[in-house]
Design a protein around this motif. Structure first.
Motif, PDB file in Angstrom:
ATOM      1  N   ASN A  40     -61.365  28.827 -32.988  1.00 31.61           N
ATOM      2  CA  ASN A  40     -62.662  28.434 -32.613  1.00 31.61           C
ATOM      3  C   ASN A  40     -61.773  27.130 -32.977  1.00 31.61           C
ATOM      4  N   GLY A  41     -61.134  26.406 -31.790  1.00 20.68           N
ATOM      5  CA  GLY A  41     -60.545  25.284 -32.531  1.00 20.68           C
ATOM      6  C   GLY A  41     -60.693  24.249 -33.477  1.00 20.68           C
ATOM      7  N   GLN A  42     -62.109  23.918 -33.236  1.00 21.68           N
ATOM      8  CA  GLN A  42     -62.915  23.216 -34.406  1.00 21.68           C
ATOM      9  C   GLN A  42     -62.716  23.403 -35.478  1.00 21.68           C
ATOM     10  N   GLU A  43     -63.094  24.950 -35.913  1.00 26.97           N
ATOM     11  CA  GLU A  43     -63.580  24.972 -36.990  1.00 26.97           C
ATOM     12  C   GLU A  43     -62.163  25.380 -37.572  1.00 26.97           C
TER      13      GLU A  43
ATOM     14  N   ASP B   2     -55.721  23.576 -16.341  1.00 26.09           N
ATOM     15  CA  ASP B   2     -56.372  22.148 -16.636  1.00 26.09           C
ATOM     16  C   ASP B   2     -56.214  21.544 -17.825  1.00 26.09           C
ATOM     17  N   THR B   3     -54.667  20.605 -17.541  1.00 30.57           N
ATOM     18  CA  THR B   3     -54.669  20.036 -18.720  1.00 30.57           C
ATOM     19  C   THR B   3     -53.310  19.191 -18.089  1.00 30.57           C
ATOM     20  N   ASN B   4     -52.891  17.811 -19.339  1.00 28.60           N
ATOM     21  CA  ASN B   4     -51.970  17.108 -18.540  1.00 28.60           C
ATOM     22  C   ASN B   4     -51.548  16.721 -20.317  1.00 28.60           C
TER      23      ASN B   4
ATOM     24  N   LEU C 154     -45.068  20.985 -44.161  1.00 30.73           N
ATOM     25  CA  LEU C 154     -46.377  21.533 -43.615  1.00 30.73           C
ATOM     26  C   LEU C 154     -46.046  22.813 -42.784  1.00 30.73           C
ATOM     27  N   HIS C 155     -47.109  23.868 -42.338  1.00 29.27           N
ATOM     28  CA  HIS C 155     -47.018  24.822 -41.433  1.00 29.27           C
ATOM     29  C   HIS C 155     -47.168  23.975 -39.814  1.00 29.27           C
ATOM     30  N   GLN C 156     -46.776  23.543 -39.293  1.00 28.18           N
ATOM     31  CA  GLN C 156     -46.149  22.967 -37.913  1.00 28.18           C
ATOM     32  C   GLN C 156     -47.920  23.283 -37.233  1.00 28.18           C
ATOM     33  N   ALA C 157     -49.098  23.406 -37.159  1.00 29.91           N
ATOM     34  CA  ALA C 157     -49.787  23.321 -36.466  1.00 29.91           C
ATOM     35  C   ALA C 157     -50.638  22.749 -35.307  1.00 29.91           C
ATOM     36  N   ASN C 158     -50.310  21.194 -36.057  1.00 27.67           N
ATOM     37  CA  ASN C 158     -50.970  19.548 -35.526  1.00 27.67           C
ATOM     38  C   ASN C 158     -51.045  18.274 -36.507  1.00 27.67           C
ATOM     39  N   GLN C 159     -50.035  17.263 -34.988  1.00 28.55           N
ATOM     40  CA  GLN C 159     -49.778  16.460 -35.589  1.00 28.55           C
ATOM     41  C   GLN C 159     -51.302  16.068 -37.001  1.00 28.55           C
TER      42      GLN C 159
ATOM     43  N   SER D 294     -52.110  13.572 -27.107  1.00 26.27           N
ATOM     44  CA  SER D 294     -52.310  12.496 -28.669  1.00 26.27           C
ATOM     45  C   SER D 294     -53.180  13.488 -28.722  1.00 26.27           C
ATOM     46  N   ARG D 295     -53.174  14.994 -28.859  1.00 29.39           N
ATOM     47  CA  ARG D 295     -54.349  15.648 -29.482  1.00 29.39           C
ATOM     48  C   ARG D 295     -53.625  16.407 -30.621  1.00 29.39           C
ATOM     49  N   THR D 296     -52.389  17.295 -30.436  1.00 30.66           N
ATOM     50  CA  THR D 296     -51.826  17.913 -30.981  1.00 30.66           C
ATOM     51  C   THR D 296     -50.145  17.626 -31.342  1.00 30.66           C
TER      52      THR D 296
ATOM     53  N   ASP E 210     -56.372  30.018 -20.983  1.00 31.42           N
ATOM     54  CA  ASP E 210     -57.301  29.221 -21.521  1.00 31.42           C
ATOM     55  C   ASP E 210     -56.628  27.966 -22.293  1.00 31.42           C
ATOM     56  N   ARG E 211     -57.066  27.851 -21.320  1.00 32.47           N
ATOM     57  CA  ARG E 211     -56.473  25.882 -21.614  1.00 32.47           C
ATOM     58  C   ARG E 211     -56.711  25.237 -23.197  1.00 32.47           C
ATOM     59  N   ARG E 212     -57.724  25.714 -23.528  1.00 33.85           N
ATOM     60  CA  ARG E 212     -58.439  25.377 -25.080  1.00 33.85           C
ATOM     61  C   ARG E 212     -56.933  25.877 -26.317  1.00 33.85           C
TER      62      ARG E 212
ATOM     63  N   GLY F 148     -44.222  23.046 -30.756  1.00 41.19           N
ATOM     64  CA  GLY F 148     -45.485  23.885 -31.051  1.00 41.19           C
ATOM     65  C   GLY F 148     -45.675  24.249 -32.241  1.00 41.19           C
ATOM     66  N   ASN F 149     -47.064  25.777 -32.154  1.00 34.15           N
ATOM     67  CA  ASN F 149     -47.306  26.448 -32.948  1.00 34.15           C
ATOM     68  C   ASN F 149     -46.237  27.608 -32.716  1.00 34.15           C
ATOM     69  N   THR F 150     -45.443  27.848 -34.280  1.00 34.12           N
ATOM     70  CA  THR F 150     -44.565  29.354 -33.272  1.00 34.12           C
ATOM     71  C   THR F 150     -45.212  30.820 -34.857  1.00 34.12           C
TER      72      THR F 150
HETATM   73  O1  UT7 Z   1     -51.952  28.007 -36.925  1.00 36.69           O
HETATM   74  C1  UT7 Z   1     -53.244  27.407 -36.909  1.00 36.69           C
HETATM   75  C2  UT7 Z   1     -53.450  28.212 -35.242  1.00 36.69           C
HETATM   76  N1  UT7 Z   1     -54.722  27.124 -34.841  1.00 36.69           N
HETATM   77  C3  UT7 Z   1     -54.510  25.908 -34.360  1.00 36.69           C
HETATM   78  O2  UT7 Z   1     -54.280  24.928 -35.836  1.00 36.69           O
HETATM   79  C4  UT7 Z   1     -55.969  25.027 -34.009  1.00 36.69           C
HETATM   80  C5  UT7 Z   1     -56.138  24.142 -34.949  1.00 36.69           C
HETATM   81  N2  UT7 Z   1     -57.592  22.461 -34.001  1.00 36.69           N
HETATM   82  C6  UT7 Z   1     -56.495  21.617 -33.191  1.00 36.69           C
HETATM   83  O3  UT7 Z   1     -55.287  21.750 -32.988  1.00 36.69           O
HETATM   84  C7  UT7 Z   1     -57.588  21.607 -32.143  1.00 36.69           C
HETATM   85  O4  UT7 Z   1     -59.088  21.741 -32.319  1.00 36.69           O
HETATM   86  C8  UT7 Z   1     -57.584  21.611 -30.693  1.00 36.69           C
HETATM   87  C9  UT7 Z   1     -55.655  20.526 -30.076  1.00 36.69           C
HETATM   88  C10 UT7 Z   1     -57.631  22.861 -30.870  1.00 36.69           C
HETATM   89  C11 UT7 Z   1     -58.941  20.626 -30.096  1.00 36.69           C
HETATM   90  O5  UT7 Z   1     -58.535  19.761 -30.448  1.00 36.69           O
HETATM   91  P1  UT7 Z   1     -59.632  18.664 -30.068  1.00 36.69           P
HETATM   92  O6  UT7 Z   1     -59.654  17.519 -30.528  1.00 36.69           O
HETATM   93  O7  UT7 Z   1     -60.801  19.837 -31.550  1.00 36.69           O
HETATM   94  O8  UT7 Z   1     -60.842  19.247 -29.228  1.00 36.69           O
HETATM   95  P2  UT7 Z   1     -62.052  19.552 -28.434  1.00 36.69           P
HETATM   96  O9  UT7 Z   1     -62.130  21.153 -28.389  1.00 36.69           O
HETATM   97  O10 UT7 Z   1     -62.792  19.048 -29.593  1.00 36.69           O
HETATM   98  O11 UT7 Z   1     -62.037  19.114 -26.894  1.00 36.69           O
HETATM   99  C12 UT7 Z   1     -62.267  18.050 -26.786  1.00 36.69           C
HETATM  100  C13 UT7 Z   1     -62.031  18.137 -24.907  1.00 36.69           C
HETATM  101  C14 UT7 Z   1     -63.333  19.040 -24.575  1.00 36.69           C
HETATM  102  O12 UT7 Z   1     -63.843  18.877 -23.473  1.00 36.69           O
HETATM  103  P3  UT7 Z   1     -65.010  17.967 -23.277  1.00 36.69           P
HETATM  104  O13 UT7 Z   1     -66.095  19.353 -23.492  1.00 36.69           O
HETATM  105  O14 UT7 Z   1     -65.122  17.242 -24.704  1.00 36.69           O
HETATM  106  O15 UT7 Z   1     -65.823  17.797 -21.484  1.00 36.69           O
HETATM  107  C15 UT7 Z   1     -62.870  20.322 -24.287  1.00 36.69           C
HETATM  108  O16 UT7 Z   1     -63.060  20.750 -23.152  1.00 36.69           O
HETATM  109  O17 UT7 Z   1     -61.405  18.330 -24.483  1.00 36.69           O
HETATM  110  C16 UT7 Z   1     -61.367  19.212 -23.486  1.00 36.69           C
HETATM  111  N3  UT7 Z   1     -59.706  20.321 -23.833  1.00 36.69           N
HETATM  112  C17 UT7 Z   1     -58.311  20.072 -23.058  1.00 36.69           C
HETATM  113  N4  UT7 Z   1     -58.705  19.121 -21.525  1.00 36.69           N
HETATM  114  C18 UT7 Z   1     -57.026  18.557 -21.515  1.00 36.69           C
HETATM  115  C19 UT7 Z   1     -59.764  21.370 -24.957  1.00 36.69           C
HETATM  116  N5  UT7 Z   1     -58.584  21.645 -24.419  1.00 36.69           N
HETATM  117  C20 UT7 Z   1     -57.900  20.889 -23.451  1.00 36.69           C
HETATM  118  C21 UT7 Z   1     -56.434  20.855 -22.717  1.00 36.69           C
HETATM  119  N6  UT7 Z   1     -56.547  19.969 -21.857  1.00 36.69           N
HETATM  120  N7  UT7 Z   1     -55.462  21.310 -22.934  1.00 36.69           N
END
Ligand code: UT7
Length: 339
Positions: A226-229, A35-37, A261-266, A43-45, A157-159, A291-293
């Motif tokens: 834990n994406g946010q952490e 469930d993603t789009n 930089l390590h390519q994790a998130n724009q 916009s988030r990554t 796991d869409r997160r 993406g992140n390789t």
């Molecule tokens: O090499 C290191 C590897 N890891 C990383 O770099 C991770 C670093 N963290 C991140 O890049 C970001 O935290 C993420 C991209 C993983 C997540 O972005 P965010 O802006 O922190 O989103 P969030 O976790 O706060 O989620 C916001 C909302 C949530 O919904 P509710 O609770 O607000 O209703 C999530 O359930 O977005 C929802 N969500 C999604 N929706 C659509 C989470 N993942 C998705 C998804 N598609 N893939």
């Protein structure tokens, strides 16, 4: 007792190469699975697609392609390599994939081993290889960053699943005189106390061994994150370590040609660049396509920018890797290219 001092030589980055799997999965395609789009992911990554290893591909095979390309650019014969360091957390063989790579390359003289430091792996391996060369123990090293996280992602796991892809990148590193040194400084860090933010833990699967004794059968759970952490960790620690490196090497942000930089998130790339007032045009990014390789991101990006002649010989690059462990590091690099 008389003080002893070691005179260190330099190291030069004289070649690079990369390889990515043929299968390309777009955001829209992922939206058919979870469930993603496309709009949320972009916009988030900043990610639009990722490449995923197929049934006929292996990490060793991708690493071989990347390494062979780096060798070709450097103009080296494989018999001349002393060291092959493969940074990976996802080897084909848990005992290590670097010896297989050594065999395929025909680099009989080289000692080959894996190094695991997740997404910081390439930077840690580059610095490690440089120590062998700068002390004079060895002359030529191949440093490869390669990962196939697709094998360990929970694709439901869409997160987390939207972030990762597979790939390999390699650099040819040569001992030089100190005045030609291309690794101008580095800092490496670990904090295992925060390791549970991002890990790939073993499954707890205890089986009976003999009467009254049990053993744990090997196996791993999918990536847990834990994406946010991890996001907070990156936007705090990466600027701090870069700041410290720039200070230690007496380098002003304006004198940098590139931020790699390590390519994790724009959003992480943008936040770090903002902190140093580095213009977007100097921030290298290929997140949209790959993406992140993991350990591959830095050498994959380096190779792309060298191939399209954005990065030119003599240019100064500030690089930083970060990820699971937690681990992070930074290096100040001058790209030399082939002689
Ligand atoms: O090499 C290191 C590897 N890891 C990383 O770099 C991770 C670093 N963290 C991140 O890049 C970001 O935290 C993420 C991209 C993983 C997540 O972005 P965010 O802006 O922190 O989103 P969030 O976790 O706060 O989620 C916001 C909302 C949530 O919904 P509710 O609770 O607000 O209703 C999530 O359930 O977005 C929802 N969500 C999604 N929706 C659509 C989470 N993942 C998705 C998804 N598609 N893939």
């Amino acid at each position: 007792m008389a003080e002893t001092s070691i005179t260190l030589g330099g190291v030069a980055l004289v070649g690079c190469g990369s390889a990515t799997p043929a299968q390309r999965i777009s955001n829209d395609q992922l939206g058919q699975r979870v469930d993603t789009n496309d709009s949320w992911i972009r916009s988030r990554t900043g990610i639009s697609a990722r490449h995923v290893i197929g049934p006929d591909e292996t990490l060793t095979g991708l690493s071989h392609q990347a390494a062979a390309n780096a060798l070709r650019m450097a103009g080296w014969e494989s018999e001349s390599i002393d060291l092959i360091l493969l940074a990976t957390s996802t080897p084909d063989d848990l005992f290590g994939s670097a010896p297989q790579l050594q065999a395929i390359l025909g680099a009989q003289k080289a000692v080959a081993f894996d190094l695991t430091a997740a997404c910081s792996g390439f930077l840690f391996a580059l610095v490690t290889a440089a120590q062998f060369l700068r002390t004079g123990a060895m002359r030529r090293a191949l440093v490869i960053g390669a990962d196939q996280l697709s094998r360990w992602v929970d694709w439901d796991d869409r997160r987390s699943c939207v972030l990762f892809g597979d790939g390999a990148g390699a650099v040819a590193l040569e001992a030089t005189s100190p005045d030609q040194n291309g690794l101008l400084g580095f800092q490496l860090k670990s904090d295992g106390s925060r390791g549970d933010c991002l890990n790939l833990p073993q499954v707890q699967n205890y089986l009976s061994l003999v009467a009254g004794n049990s053993h744990q059968q090997g196996g791993f759970k999918p990536i847990q994150m834990n994406g946010q952490e991890v996001y907070k960790f990156a936007v705090r620690e990466v600027p701090t370590i870069l700041q410290s490196l720039l200070k230690a090497t007496n380098t002003k942000p304006e004198s940098l040609d590139w931020l790699l930089l390590h390519q994790a998130n724009q959003r992480i790339l943008d936040a770090v660049a903002d902190r140093f007032a580095i213009p977007q045009a100097k921030v290298l990014s290929n997140l949209a396509e790959y993406g992140n390789t993991s350990a591959a991101t830095i050498p994959l990006m380096l190779d792309e920018a060298v191939q399209d002649e954005r990065i030119k010989p003599g240019q100064l690059i500030a690089s930083s890797g970060f990820g699971a462990g937690l681990s992070w590091g930074a290096a100040l690099i001058r790209w030399q290219g082939p002689a």
